[in-house]
Design a protein around this motif. Structure first.
Motif, PDB file in Angstrom:
ATOM      1  N   VAL A 118     -92.852 -34.873 102.514  1.00  0.00           N
ATOM      2  CA  VAL A 118     -94.282 -34.955 102.817  1.00  0.00           C
ATOM      3  C   VAL A 118     -94.792 -33.525 102.886  1.00  0.00           C
ATOM      4  O   VAL A 118     -94.435 -32.772 103.789  1.00  0.00           O
ATOM      5  CB  VAL A 118     -94.521 -35.678 104.154  1.00  0.00           C
ATOM      6  N   LYS A 119     -95.594 -33.134 101.895  1.00  0.00           N
ATOM      7  CA  LYS A 119     -95.979 -31.723 101.793  1.00  0.00           C
ATOM      8  C   LYS A 119     -97.159 -31.406 102.705  1.00  0.00           C
ATOM      9  O   LYS A 119     -98.237 -31.951 102.548  1.00  0.00           O
ATOM     10  CB  LYS A 119     -96.346 -31.397 100.353  1.00  0.00           C
ATOM     11  N   LEU A 120     -96.933 -30.523 103.642  1.00  0.00           N
ATOM     12  CA  LEU A 120     -97.983 -30.171 104.601  1.00  0.00           C
ATOM     13  C   LEU A 120     -98.648 -28.861 104.206  1.00  0.00           C
ATOM     14  O   LEU A 120     -98.030 -28.002 103.589  1.00  0.00           O
ATOM     15  CB  LEU A 120     -97.373 -30.000 105.996  1.00  0.00           C
ATOM     16  N   ARG A 126    -100.012 -35.584 114.173  1.00  0.00           N
ATOM     17  CA  ARG A 126     -99.832 -36.986 113.819  1.00  0.00           C
ATOM     18  C   ARG A 126     -98.898 -37.674 114.807  1.00  0.00           C
ATOM     19  O   ARG A 126     -99.154 -38.783 115.274  1.00  0.00           O
ATOM     20  CB  ARG A 126     -99.276 -37.093 112.399  1.00  0.00           C
ATOM     21  N   SER A 144     -94.362 -42.026 111.717  1.00  0.00           N
ATOM     22  CA  SER A 144     -94.527 -41.667 110.318  1.00  0.00           C
ATOM     23  C   SER A 144     -93.722 -40.426 109.935  1.00  0.00           C
ATOM     24  O   SER A 144     -93.531 -40.138 108.777  1.00  0.00           O
ATOM     25  CB  SER A 144     -96.002 -41.446 110.009  1.00  0.00           C
ATOM     26  N   TYR A 180     -88.804 -39.439 106.012  1.00  0.00           N
ATOM     27  CA  TYR A 180     -90.017 -38.707 105.634  1.00  0.00           C
ATOM     28  C   TYR A 180     -89.923 -37.306 106.217  1.00  0.00           C
ATOM     29  O   TYR A 180     -90.075 -37.108 107.414  1.00  0.00           O
ATOM     30  CB  TYR A 180     -91.264 -39.442 106.113  1.00  0.00           C
ATOM     31  N   LEU A 210    -105.886 -37.544 103.349  1.00  0.00           N
ATOM     32  CA  LEU A 210    -105.003 -36.781 104.227  1.00  0.00           C
ATOM     33  C   LEU A 210    -104.801 -37.509 105.560  1.00  0.00           C
ATOM     34  O   LEU A 210    -103.676 -37.684 106.026  1.00  0.00           O
ATOM     35  CB  LEU A 210    -105.614 -35.400 104.478  1.00  0.00           C
ATOM     36  N   GLY A 237    -101.521 -40.073 106.352  1.00  0.00           N
ATOM     37  CA  GLY A 237    -100.558 -39.399 107.213  1.00  0.00           C
ATOM     38  C   GLY A 237     -99.792 -38.317 106.463  1.00  0.00           C
ATOM     39  O   GLY A 237     -98.676 -37.985 106.820  1.00  0.00           O
ATOM     40  N   GLY A 238    -100.388 -37.779 105.400  1.00  0.00           N
ATOM     41  CA  GLY A 238     -99.702 -36.747 104.637  1.00  0.00           C
ATOM     42  C   GLY A 238     -98.666 -37.311 103.684  1.00  0.00           C
ATOM     43  O   GLY A 238     -98.154 -36.624 102.822  1.00  0.00           O
ATOM     44  N   ARG A 239     -98.359 -38.619 103.823  1.00  0.00           N
ATOM     45  CA  ARG A 239     -97.332 -39.190 102.958  1.00  0.00           C
ATOM     46  C   ARG A 239     -97.863 -39.483 101.570  1.00  0.00           C
ATOM     47  O   ARG A 239     -97.115 -39.629 100.634  1.00  0.00           O
ATOM     48  CB  ARG A 239     -96.865 -40.519 103.537  1.00  0.00           C
TER      49      ARG A 239
END
Lengths: 397, 540
Positions: free
Chosen positions: A69-71, A80, A94, A37, B491, B495-497
């Motif tokens: 995983v686009k932030l 996180r 994660s 991820y 969100l 966990g953004g996934r």
């Protein structure tokens, strides 16, 4: 005899190299079938497409499932990992790989949230231009110590449209004068956004006599005096900013949007090829050009790091190594795909790998590396805290 | 079974919300062991109170929430009073359901393109006014708040109309109206004076929900809100995701302040309502005022028309941008329209739409099952009031703590947690919609089935469910609409996934490709619309 003397250390080096290669071979073996991820800022469709390409490649070559995983902000992923540590989750975290630098890296390193050191053991790391690009080893003012692997070079540039602004202001004094004549046509993203923060760092650099003072944390006794010219310059500029300085765009892309809409005449980027990408995308006019201020521009390196609780650390290392491969780096430098400058030393490359870089067509809106001017180093993070807090106090409320 | 149903509802709604609140309260008073903070202290609160711009941020959030809620409520009352009396209103009533289903975010994205100084409205008049560059005037945060407030009013009015209409139908108005007519009142004035107070008294919960959303929502504040300083929820998010991890404490303290601000907003609303009641009493005492009523109705109609026009333009500008080639100021229209973006982005959009739909349908189905189980086994139809807790506390104030809780019980981020988080917000709506119809059903059908020797399960499946087909389908559609629009729960729990259309829209609208943001906004609005249409089909 003579030959034998030479042979011994030679064989030793070869043997070491071979064992290192073998060591990484076991990492590759362990990486098979793992899912990575990759937490990376997702605000640019072009960069997202590049990461999608990386995902396809590592799937084919190494049987690794890379998920982007686009932030909206890298600190989301940092928090996180922190939350996971808080909850005692030391495995199966994660986040497996994170696009990072600067204060986010510092925060993770200081709180023991990182896996490693791993970067120096990546086979492709030896191609990195650590001598010519010292920021590949020192992130802002913090040594990487191998806890993050360099990915690309960033340099702060300004972007203008030659058709509407043929001679953009060459330094901060000229900028203030030009803004006074053209009120409302310039602004910067509100700190703590990193583009806005970088602009303020440039103002800070210009305001101090000896930039060496910026490499260590500010001395509270003298900091106020040192910052006085920064605030004086900004106070002067404030009423001439877009919307009278009563509002600021939230981030770099939002500033680009204002430029595209014709609300401002200048935009800024941390990537010398960003303007080209936007021209090729049809968003900026073909007459768009990039430039840097005459006194130099802030430059740094961006990295990838692996959180301490990743279950896919092996695959994450293989991906980090692939990101450093000449093929991946050359594609990244091509403005058609991204336009982010390489961290590699082109002189260390095999002829065919080097040809990949030579073949890249630099778009006219991209400033070639030799015209970027002097690289100004990132100040110590504590300076930025001071400036951000001061800015918020004065203009952000 | 009864215990299972009760426990399930408690475990799915009350426990997570309370745990989330505790998870925020502890760091706010200085307790976050992982970072080495074990001594309770007031330092986080003191630091947050000293933050530059905090007061302004709170005041702006409060103002935008209060003003938009008041306006939406006044409009909703006017529309509801006019319903059945005029043709426009009937048309409106038909529109209310699809309007409720349109996510705030879609409208927000479009509104930003429409109302910016370089936006479409200005472009349309730029040529006649000979404007070469967008107007560069020094407008402050007030402008952002105006746009944000307009979007909130547009979205909340139809919701409140739906609530008021449902309440109004449960009250027998014939006698009141007949009495009022005999005293010389028109129907609209009679409804306003005799019935509206009762409508409002029975809609308190919905009004508070709207008020809390107006003050505490994050997604609209991110897309449309001011930046210097930002609105209070954005400030909370900034602190909670600050690279300096010790700022988490300050973030939690700021979240507490957000809750306090919301409470203040509620108090202000009650005081305002009391004052309005005094003015209302004076109006009551004057006898029939047909001219004034006519004017009020006209103002209401005008505002409604403006809002609908605004909504229509919003979607036109979204469609235009998603199809536009280069489109620079001051061109009123893009020179070229093409499908490039749609062709390039269809796989992504479909993937996000798929995830969004999967989460929404699963959540809505689970919510429906839990609610039916509760109604069938407990034999009660009055819902516990704590069911609304997740809707009357600002989301960001307890979701951060909830994220901690999920980790503590070993629930990694992913689809499952997202669905659980969505249930917090979908369950209350589903329960509300189903419980009423459940209570209204004629118990004799079920009794007859039982007397014919059918078991409770057969009776439930063969008699009760088919009888309630229409309201159940509507509850599903509303559940889906609520889930589709959720940003922050997705969100945090994902966990953004987990990328849904809502998370994608916020990321893109904050900067990035405007064309893709427009396309995402359109697809985001399509999902609830499809759910609603399907529900109507099913109900027939």
């Amino acid at each position: 005899m003579c030959r034998a003397k030479w042979l011994a250390p030679g064989a030793l080096v070869l043997g070491l190299l071979a064992s290192e290669a073998m060591a990484f071979e076991t990492v590759r073996e362990a990486a098979r079938g793992q899912t990575v991820y990759f937490n990376a800022w997702g605000g640019s469709p072009q960069i997202n497409d590049y990461i999608a390409w990386v995902a396809d490649e590592v799937e084919d070559r190494f049987d690794i499932d890379l998920v982007h995983v686009k932030l909206t902000d890298t600190s989301e992923a940092v928090s996180r990992v922190l939350a996971e540590k808080a909850a005692g989750q030391t495995t199966a975290g994660s986040v497996d790989l994170i696009w990072i630098n600067g204060e986010n890296f510092l925060a993770m390193k200081e709180n023991d949230l990182l896996f490693g050191p791993f970067a120096f053991d990546l086979p492709n790391f030896e191609l990195v231009d650590t001598a010519g690009k010292p920021t590949t080893l020192i992130d802002f003012t913090e040594p990487t110590d191998g806890f993050e692997s360099p990915w690309g070079m960033a340099q702060f540039v300004l972007i203008h449209d030659r058709a509407t602004l043929p001679e953009p202001p060459a330094d901060l004094a000229a900028l203030a004068a030009w803004a006074a004549e053209n009120p409302g046509r310039f602004t910067f993203p509100s700190p703590p956004d990193f583009i806005g923060a970088t602009f303020l760092k440039h103002v800070l650099h210009a305001a101090v006599d000896d930039p060496a003072i910026l490499t260590t944390a500010p001395d509270p006794a003298t900091a106020d005096d040192l910052l006085a010219p920064v605030w004086a310059w900004l106070d002067d500029l404030q009423p001439d900013l877009w919307r009278g300085g009563r509002a600021f765009p939230a981030n770099g892309p939002a500033l680009h949007q204002l430029f595209e809409d014709g609300e401002v005449d200048l935009t800024m980027a941390f990537n010398p090829a960003e303007a080209s990408s936007l021209v090729l995308d049809g968003r900026f006019p073909a007459t768009t050009r990039s430039y840097t201020f005459a006194d130099g521009s802030i430059g740094n390196t961006h990295f990838v790091a692996i959180p301490f609780n990743s279950d896919a650390a092996a695959a994450a290392r293989v991906v980090a190594d692939f990101l450093l491969s000449p093929e991946a780096q050359a594609r990244k430098q091509d403005p058609q795909h991204w336009g982010d400058f390489t961290v590699l030393d082109l002189d260390k490359l095999e002829a065919e790998d080097r040809a990949l870089f030579d073949a890249i067509d630099l778009h006219p809106a991209t400033l070639p590396p030799d015209q970027l001017g002097e690289t100004l180093l990132e100040p110590h993070a504590a300076w930025m805290d001071l400036i951000e807090a001061g800015w918020r106090d004065r203009y952000g409320s | 079974m009864k215990l299972v149903a009760r426990g399930l509802l408690l475990a799915l709604v009350l426990v997570p919300t309370l745990a989330g609140l505790v998870g925020v309260l502890a760091p706010a008073v200085g307790y976050l062991p992982v970072l080495g903070f074990t001594e309770p202290s007031l330092a986080p609160l003191t630091r947050v109170l000293a933050l530059p711009g905090l007061g302004q941020a709170a005041a702006m959030s409060l103002a935008v929430g209060l003003v938009s809620t008041t306006l939406a409520l006044l409009l909703a009352v006017a529309i509801t009073a006019g319903l059945q009396s005029r043709r426009v209103s009937r048309w409106l009533e038909r529109l209310a359901a699809p309007l409720i289903a349109v996510p705030h975010l879609s409208i927000a994205v479009g509104a930003a393109f429409l109302l910016a100084p370089s936006g479409w409205l200005v472009r349309l008049v730029a040529d006649p006014l000979d404007m070469q560059t967008p107007p560069a005037f020094a407008y402050g945060a007030g402008y952002d708040l105006l746009v944000l407030g307009a979007v909130l009013v547009l979205k909340e009015t139809p919701f409140l109309v739906a609530v008021l209409v449902a309440v109004a139908r449960s009250i027998d108005e014939r006698r009141s109206l007949a009495l009022a007519r005999s005293l010389g009142y028109g129907d609209i004035e009679a409804r306003l004076k005799l019935l509206a107070p009762a409508w409002l008294a029975r809609s308190k919960l919905a009004i508070v929900t709207v008020l809390v959303y107006g003050i505490g929502n994050l997604e609209l504040a991110l897309v449309l809100g001011p930046t210097a300083p930002p609105l209070l929820p954005v400030l909370v998010l900034d602190l909670m995701t600050h690279p300096d991890l010790a700022r988490r404490l300050d973030g939690a303290a700021a979240a507490l302040l957000l809750i306090a601000t919301t409470a203040l907003g509620y108090a202000a609303y009650r005081i305002g309502a009391a004052l309005a009641g005094l003015a209302f009493g004076a109006w009551l005492a004057t006898g029939p005022t047909p001219t004034l009523t006519r004017w009020l109705a006209r103002i209401g109609d005008l505002a409604t028309t403006l809002l609908l026009a605004f909504l229509a333009l919003t979607f036109v500008v979204l469609a235009l941008w998603s199809l536009a080639g280069p489109w620079r100021f001051p061109d009123p229209f893009p020179a070229v329209l093409h499908l490039d973006l749609w062709q390039r982005r269809v796989p992504d959009l479909l993937a996000h739409a798929g995830t969004t739909a999967l989460i929404a349908v699963t959540t809505a189905l689970i919510a429906l099952a839990v609610v039916l189980l509760w109604l069938e086994t407990t034999g009660r139809t009055t819902l516990p009031s704590w069911l609304w807790l997740p809707l009357v506390v600002p989301q960001i104030a307890f979701l951060f703590g909830l994220q901690m809780l999920m980790l503590v019980i070993g629930l990694g981020p992913g689809l499952g947690p997202v669905i659980l988080a969505h249930l917090l917000f979908v369950l209350p709506y589903t329960a509300l919609l189903v419980a009423d119809s459940w209570a209204d059903q004629d118990p004799r059908y079920a009794a007859m089935a039982r007397s014919l020797g059918h078991g409770p399960w057969t009776t439930f499946c063969k008699i009760k469910l088919p009888l309630l087909k229409a309201p159940l389908a509507l509850a599903l559609a509303v559940g889906i609409s609520v889930s589709v629009a959720l940003y922050l729960p997705t969100l945090f729990a994902g966990g953004g996934r987990v990328t849904t259309l809502a998370t994608e829209a916020v990321t893109l609208a904050q900067g990035g490709d405007r064309r893709l943001a427009a396309a995402t906004g359109i697809v985001l609005a399509l999902l609830p619309a499809v759910a609603l249409l399907a529900a109507r089909r099913l109900a027939r």
